[in-house]
Design a protein around this motif. Structure first.
Motif, PDB file in Angstrom:
ATOM      1  N   GLN A 244       0.813  -1.205   0.000  1.00 13.90           N
ATOM      2  CA  GLN A 244       0.000   0.000   0.000  1.00 13.90           C
ATOM      3  C   GLN A 244       0.849   1.258   0.000  1.00 13.90           C
ATOM      4  O   GLN A 244       0.400   2.320  -0.430  1.00 13.90           O
ATOM      5  N   PHE A 245       2.055   1.148   0.520  1.00 11.63           N
ATOM      6  CA  PHE A 245       2.943   2.308   0.543  1.00 11.63           C
ATOM      7  C   PHE A 245       4.381   1.823   0.722  1.00 11.63           C
ATOM      8  O   PHE A 245       4.627   0.699   1.178  1.00 11.63           O
ATOM      9  N   VAL A 246       5.314   2.671   0.349  1.00 11.04           N
ATOM     10  CA  VAL A 246       6.733   2.395   0.560  1.00 11.04           C
ATOM     11  C   VAL A 246       7.107   2.963   1.917  1.00 11.04           C
ATOM     12  O   VAL A 246       6.962   4.171   2.155  1.00 11.04           O
ATOM     13  N   PRO A 247       7.567   2.144   2.882  1.00 15.57           N
ATOM     14  CA  PRO A 247       7.852   2.651   4.229  1.00 15.57           C
ATOM     15  C   PRO A 247       9.106   3.510   4.280  1.00 15.57           C
ATOM     16  O   PRO A 247      10.072   3.274   3.547  1.00 15.57           O
ATOM     17  N   HIS A 248       9.070   4.495   5.147  1.00 11.96           N
ATOM     18  CA  HIS A 248      10.239   5.370   5.291  1.00 11.96           C
ATOM     19  C   HIS A 248      11.440   4.617   5.845  1.00 11.96           C
ATOM     20  O   HIS A 248      12.584   5.056   5.707  1.00 11.96           O
ATOM     21  N   ARG A 249      11.211   3.456   6.444  1.00  9.44           N
ATOM     22  CA  ARG A 249      12.293   2.684   7.048  1.00  9.44           C
ATOM     23  C   ARG A 249      13.299   2.185   6.007  1.00  9.44           C
ATOM     24  O   ARG A 249      14.420   1.799   6.372  1.00  9.44           O
ATOM     25  N   LEU A 250      12.922   2.202   4.742  1.00 15.40           N
ATOM     26  CA  LEU A 250      13.857   1.775   3.708  1.00 15.40           C
ATOM     27  C   LEU A 250      15.067   2.701   3.615  1.00 15.40           C
ATOM     28  O   LEU A 250      16.097   2.326   3.048  1.00 15.40           O
ATOM     29  N   GLU A 251      14.944   3.893   4.187  1.00 17.30           N
ATOM     30  CA  GLU A 251      16.076   4.829   4.175  1.00 17.30           C
ATOM     31  C   GLU A 251      16.851   4.813   5.484  1.00 17.30           C
ATOM     32  O   GLU A 251      17.727   5.666   5.692  1.00 17.30           O
ATOM     33  N   PHE A 252      16.549   3.864   6.372  1.00 17.28           N
ATOM     34  CA  PHE A 252      17.318   3.762   7.618  1.00 17.28           C
ATOM     35  C   PHE A 252      18.796   3.499   7.302  1.00 17.28           C
ATOM     36  O   PHE A 252      19.130   2.583   6.538  1.00 17.28           O
ATOM     37  N   ARG A 253      19.658   4.290   7.919  1.00 18.39           N
ATOM     38  CA  ARG A 253      21.104   4.065   7.836  1.00 18.39           C
ATOM     39  C   ARG A 253      21.653   4.241   9.247  1.00 18.39           C
ATOM     40  O   ARG A 253      22.269   5.255   9.584  1.00 18.39           O
ATOM     41  N   LEU A 254      21.407   3.226  10.079  1.00 16.75           N
ATOM     42  CA  LEU A 254      21.713   3.347  11.500  1.00 16.75           C
ATOM     43  C   LEU A 254      23.204   3.501  11.767  1.00 16.75           C
ATOM     44  O   LEU A 254      23.600   4.056  12.796  1.00 16.75           O
ATOM     45  N   ALA A 255      24.028   3.023  10.848  1.00 15.82           N
ATOM     46  CA  ALA A 255      25.473   3.153  11.041  1.00 15.82           C
ATOM     47  C   ALA A 255      25.896   4.618  11.114  1.00 15.82           C
ATOM     48  O   ALA A 255      26.876   4.958  11.783  1.00 15.82           O
ATOM     49  N   GLU A 256      25.151   5.499  10.438  1.00 13.16           N
ATOM     50  CA  GLU A 256      25.497   6.923  10.459  1.00 13.16           C
ATOM     51  C   GLU A 256      25.166   7.572  11.801  1.00 13.16           C
ATOM     52  O   GLU A 256      25.678   8.654  12.106  1.00 13.16           O
ATOM     53  N   LEU A 257      24.309   6.920  12.593  1.00 15.78           N
ATOM     54  CA  LEU A 257      23.907   7.490  13.874  1.00 15.78           C
ATOM     55  C   LEU A 257      24.699   6.922  15.040  1.00 15.78           C
ATOM     56  O   LEU A 257      24.633   7.443  16.146  1.00 15.78           O
ATOM     57  N   ALA A 258      25.423   5.829  14.805  1.00 16.22           N
ATOM     58  CA  ALA A 258      26.154   5.163  15.882  1.00 16.22           C
ATOM     59  C   ALA A 258      27.641   5.493  15.794  1.00 16.22           C
ATOM     60  O   ALA A 258      28.182   5.659  14.696  1.00 16.22           O
ATOM     61  N   PRO A 259      28.323   5.578  16.945  1.00 14.75           N
ATOM     62  CA  PRO A 259      29.782   5.759  16.923  1.00 14.75           C
ATOM     63  C   PRO A 259      30.450   4.605  16.184  1.00 14.75           C
ATOM     64  O   PRO A 259      29.988   3.468  16.232  1.00 14.75           O
ATOM     65  N   ALA A 481      13.846  21.831   5.853  1.00  9.41           N
ATOM     66  CA  ALA A 481      15.154  21.906   5.187  1.00  9.41           C
ATOM     67  C   ALA A 481      16.005  23.082   5.663  1.00  9.41           C
ATOM     68  O   ALA A 481      17.222  22.922   5.855  1.00  9.41           O
ATOM     69  N   PRO A 482      15.439  24.283   5.873  1.00  9.92           N
ATOM     70  CA  PRO A 482      16.291  25.393   6.317  1.00  9.92           C
ATOM     71  C   PRO A 482      16.978  25.132   7.656  1.00  9.92           C
ATOM     72  O   PRO A 482      18.139  25.524   7.836  1.00  9.92           O
ATOM     73  N   GLU A 483      16.295  24.493   8.603  1.00  9.32           N
ATOM     74  CA  GLU A 483      16.925  24.205   9.896  1.00  9.32           C
ATOM     75  C   GLU A 483      17.890  23.030   9.792  1.00  9.32           C
ATOM     76  O   GLU A 483      18.936  23.018  10.452  1.00  9.32           O
ATOM     77  N   LEU A 484      17.569  22.027   8.966  1.00  8.53           N
ATOM     78  CA  LEU A 484      18.492  20.906   8.785  1.00  8.53           C
ATOM     79  C   LEU A 484      19.803  21.383   8.177  1.00  8.53           C
ATOM     80  O   LEU A 484      20.881  20.860   8.501  1.00  8.53           O
ATOM     81  N   ALA A 485      19.730  22.387   7.313  1.00  6.99           N
ATOM     82  CA  ALA A 485      20.943  22.915   6.680  1.00  6.99           C
ATOM     83  C   ALA A 485      21.878  23.551   7.699  1.00  6.99           C
ATOM     84  O   ALA A 485      23.092  23.635   7.467  1.00  6.99           O
ATOM     85  N   LYS A 486      21.335  24.006   8.823  1.00  5.92           N
ATOM     86  CA  LYS A 486      22.164  24.627   9.860  1.00  5.92           C
ATOM     87  C   LYS A 486      22.862  23.603  10.746  1.00  5.92           C
ATOM     88  O   LYS A 486      23.824  23.929  11.438  1.00  5.92           O
ATOM     89  N   SER A 487      22.352  22.363  10.797  1.00  7.87           N
ATOM     90  CA  SER A 487      22.834  21.380  11.767  1.00  7.87           C
ATOM     91  C   SER A 487      23.079  20.035  11.101  1.00  7.87           C
ATOM     92  O   SER A 487      22.131  19.281  10.846  1.00  7.87           O
ATOM     93  N   PRO A 488      24.343  19.667  10.837  1.00  8.84           N
ATOM     94  CA  PRO A 488      24.630  18.337  10.280  1.00  8.84           C
ATOM     95  C   PRO A 488      24.114  17.206  11.167  1.00  8.84           C
ATOM     96  O   PRO A 488      23.698  16.165  10.653  1.00  8.84           O
ATOM     97  N   GLU A 489      24.123  17.424  12.494  1.00 10.56           N
ATOM     98  CA  GLU A 489      23.629  16.390  13.403  1.00 10.56           C
ATOM     99  C   GLU A 489      22.140  16.126  13.187  1.00 10.56           C
ATOM    100  O   GLU A 489      21.701  14.970  13.071  1.00 10.56           O
ATOM    101  N   LEU A 490      21.344  17.210  13.127  1.00  4.20           N
ATOM    102  CA  LEU A 490      19.916  17.031  12.893  1.00  4.20           C
ATOM    103  C   LEU A 490      19.638  16.480  11.505  1.00  4.20           C
ATOM    104  O   LEU A 490      18.692  15.701  11.309  1.00  4.20           O
ATOM    105  N   GLN A 491      20.464  16.863  10.547  1.00  2.00           N
ATOM    106  CA  GLN A 491      20.277  16.356   9.192  1.00  2.00           C
ATOM    107  C   GLN A 491      20.480  14.846   9.161  1.00  2.00           C
ATOM    108  O   GLN A 491      19.694  14.105   8.551  1.00  2.00           O
ATOM    109  N   ARG A 492      21.531  14.363   9.815  1.00  2.00           N
ATOM    110  CA  ARG A 492      21.746  12.912   9.895  1.00  2.00           C
ATOM    111  C   ARG A 492      20.606  12.245  10.648  1.00  2.00           C
ATOM    112  O   ARG A 492      20.128  11.166  10.261  1.00  2.00           O
TER     113      ARG A 492
END
Length: 578
Positions: A244-259, A481-492
């Motif tokens: 019925q829909f393509v889930p947003h979870r297909l874009e999960f990249r957890l390695a980018e959020l973990a040390p 998008a304007p606030e994400l552009a200010k913060s790489p952390e929030l963008q990730r």
């Protein structure tokens, strides 16, 4: 009468454990709307959905066209938890607060009973060990949990007991009923898949050692799996049968959020090994480790054959726990190269094997306790584990603090969090200003979770969801998008995960709960107001004051306060010229 007295006497330890659990939770229940409910990943996400499913009458509406209109411009109903669920049913009988506490208490009571039956059958079966079994069950039932996940953590003893009884030829109708009903009170994506996998691995190991195959046992696992398929049919149908829909979870990249790196992986492994994971019960395992050490010392002069059997059992249990801890600790890093080959695998989080770890630790604890002499040492270890359980249970502790007049900072009560008086004012003013009911326009929240707005009758563009359409994520990203552009952390944080589909502020970072007492003023907030309007957005409900709202096309139209609310509420409207 004699039989009744004998039955009561035999079950006295269990009854007293149940009574103790009820009394221990009275400080939470008696506070009513002024009680504290765990907020992160619970009150801010899990409570609003079952309430809205019942409120809009779509709990059992599995049609592809069914939506939940108050969330994300009509979130597909089949992206949400199933209607054949005990927690969802309770929200159809009671108001949200009462439904939460009824479910919470029932989960703990059922978990206590399941652990008691398991250890009485396997581990502490002697008549003189009833009191110890009841104490172990009570220590299990007070562990910190997310009760909105149902029996996903504390209920795991039930399917294990059923399978073990079938394996040993003692299965009865209620063991089959357990396997049939367990999926209605647990979550497949959190625990169900991993319980089935764990049982399957246990039976495979059993077959490898004994070459014994029991058709009833495997049939029991199949019944458990098929029952999950029936209960979770909305999710299975929407994702695997008729997408019925393509889930947003297909874009999960957890390695980018973990040390990254071996050191980070080892630190994460030690966290799992020493404390576990918070969704599946986070508590210090040192009390159980101490019991194992004392039992090993006690066994030093035991018969060599008995010692070897005991050490083999403990060693096997510890090896499984260490292996799971290593797997979970290094999983985010290990998934990065795998996702480059099969991106869809990132949508499913295989670290949730950690939902089996609390039971593994308690199994080792029982193995240790049975080797120690009855009396003071066993009692001391049980008391220690009870203290660890209660000391880890922030929900229970914060309610005690409220009774003592020392509330935890930034941990509002239900009444303060939901703030019905404050949001009633806001809804009345906005409906009067717009001349339309709240269902005809959309809001988004800044500095407070959108579930607050949901519980007060607002329709939001933002939400905290584990599953929603990927195109919506891309559409909403234009707004922030304007606030994400200010913060790489929030963008990730958004691009590599995105469950919190929120209005972000680079100045606030990941502070999504800004209280009135904080007095925060955001100096430079930006959003794509045109994209907000295109999605039906009209108002921003903000817990922070914007120093220059006009710079982003907003105007302040109301500033509301309530003495019973945790939040101050600033309401901004898109300027007509935008």
């Amino acid at each position: 009468m004699i039989l009744l007295r004998k039955t009561f006497k035999a079950n006295t330890p269990l009854l007293l454990a149940v009574l103790a659990l009820l009394l221990l939770w009275l400080p939470c229940l008696l506070r009513g709307a002024d009680s504290y409910i765990l907020i992160d990943d619970n009150l801010d996400t899990e409570i609003g959905v079952p309430y809205l499913l019942q409120h809009f009458g779509v709990a059992l509406d599995y049609r592809p066209s069914a939506t939940l209109p108050a969330i994300m411009n009509g979130l597909p109903r089949n992206a949400l938890r199933p209607g054949l669920s005990v927690p969802v049913a309770l929200f159809g009988v009671f108001g949200p607060l009462t439904a939460y506490w009824v479910n919470h208490l029932l989960v703990r009571l059922v978990g206590l009973l399941g652990m008691y039956l398991l250890v009485r059958r396997y581990g502490l079966s002697n008549p003189g060990q009833r009191w110890l079994a009841a104490a172990v069950a009570l220590a299990w039932a007070v562990l910190p949990i997310y009760s909105m996940y149902g029996l996903s953590a504390l209920g795991v003893p039930w399917p294990l007991l059923a399978i073990l009884e079938l394996r040993n030829g003692r299965g009865t109708w209620w063991h089959w009923l357990t396997l049939l009903l367990f999926p209605t009170w647990s979550m497949f994506v959190l625990a169900g898949f991993f319980v089935i996998a764990g049982l399957g691995l246990m039976l495979a190991a059993d077959w490898a050692l004994s070459r014994r195959v029991s058709l009833a046992v495997w049939l029991g696992v199949v019944v458990l799996g098929l029952s999950y398929c029936v209960v979770e049919w909305p999710l299975i149908n929407s994702l695997l049968v008729r997408q019925q829909f393509v889930p947003h979870r297909l874009e999960f990249r957890l390695a980018e959020l973990a040390p990254q790196g071996i050191a980070a992986g080892l630190r994460s492994t030690l966290q799992y090994l020493g404390w576990g994971q918070y969704h599946s019960s986070r508590f210090f395992h040192g009390g159980i480790a101490l019991a194992l050490l004392l039992a090993a010392w006690q066994m030093r002069n035991a018969d060599q054959k008995l010692k070897r059997v005991w050490l083999r059992r403990v060693g096997a249990g510890l090896m499984v726990i260490v292996a799971l801890s290593l797997f979970c600790g290094f999983y985010p890093q290990a998934m990065a190269p795998v996702q480059r080959i099969a991106p869809a695998l990132g949508a499913f989080n295989f670290t949730r094997f950690h939902f089996l770890m609390p039971l593994l630790w308690f199994g080792l604890w029982v193995v240790a306790l049975r080797q120690l002499p009855a009396g003071g040492l066993q009692t001391s270890l049980v008391v220690l584990q009870l203290c660890i359980g209660f000391g880890s249970n922030t929900e229970w502790l914060n309610n005690l603090r409220l009774w003592g007049g020392r509330p935890a900072a930034h941990e509002p009560t239900w009444r303060q969090f939901v703030a019905p008086d404050l949001f009633r004012q806001a809804k009345t003013q906005l409906e009067r200003r717009s001349g339309q009911p709240a269902a005809t326009w959309r809001v988004a929240c800044l500095g407070l979770p959108p579930t607050v707005a949901h519980l007060n009758g607002f329709y939001t563009l933002d939400s905290y969801q584990n599953n929603y359409p990927l195109p919506y994520k891309h559409q909403f990203r234009r707004i922030i998008a304007p606030e994400l552009a200010k913060s790489p952390e929030l963008q990730r944080y958004f691009d590599a995960w995105g469950n919190r589909c929120y209005l972000f502020s680079a100045e606030l970072g990941r502070n999504f709960r800004v209280g009135r007492a904080d007095g925060v003023v955001v100096q430079d907030f930006r959003m794509n107001t045109a994209a907000f309007r295109e999605m039906g957005g009209r108002y921003v409900l903000s817990a922070v004051r914007l120093a220059n709202p006009g710079a982003t096309g907003l105007q302040l139209i109301a500033q509301l306060h309530s003495p019973t609310a945790y939040w101050a509420l600033y309401i901004y409207e898109i300027r007509p010229s935008v």
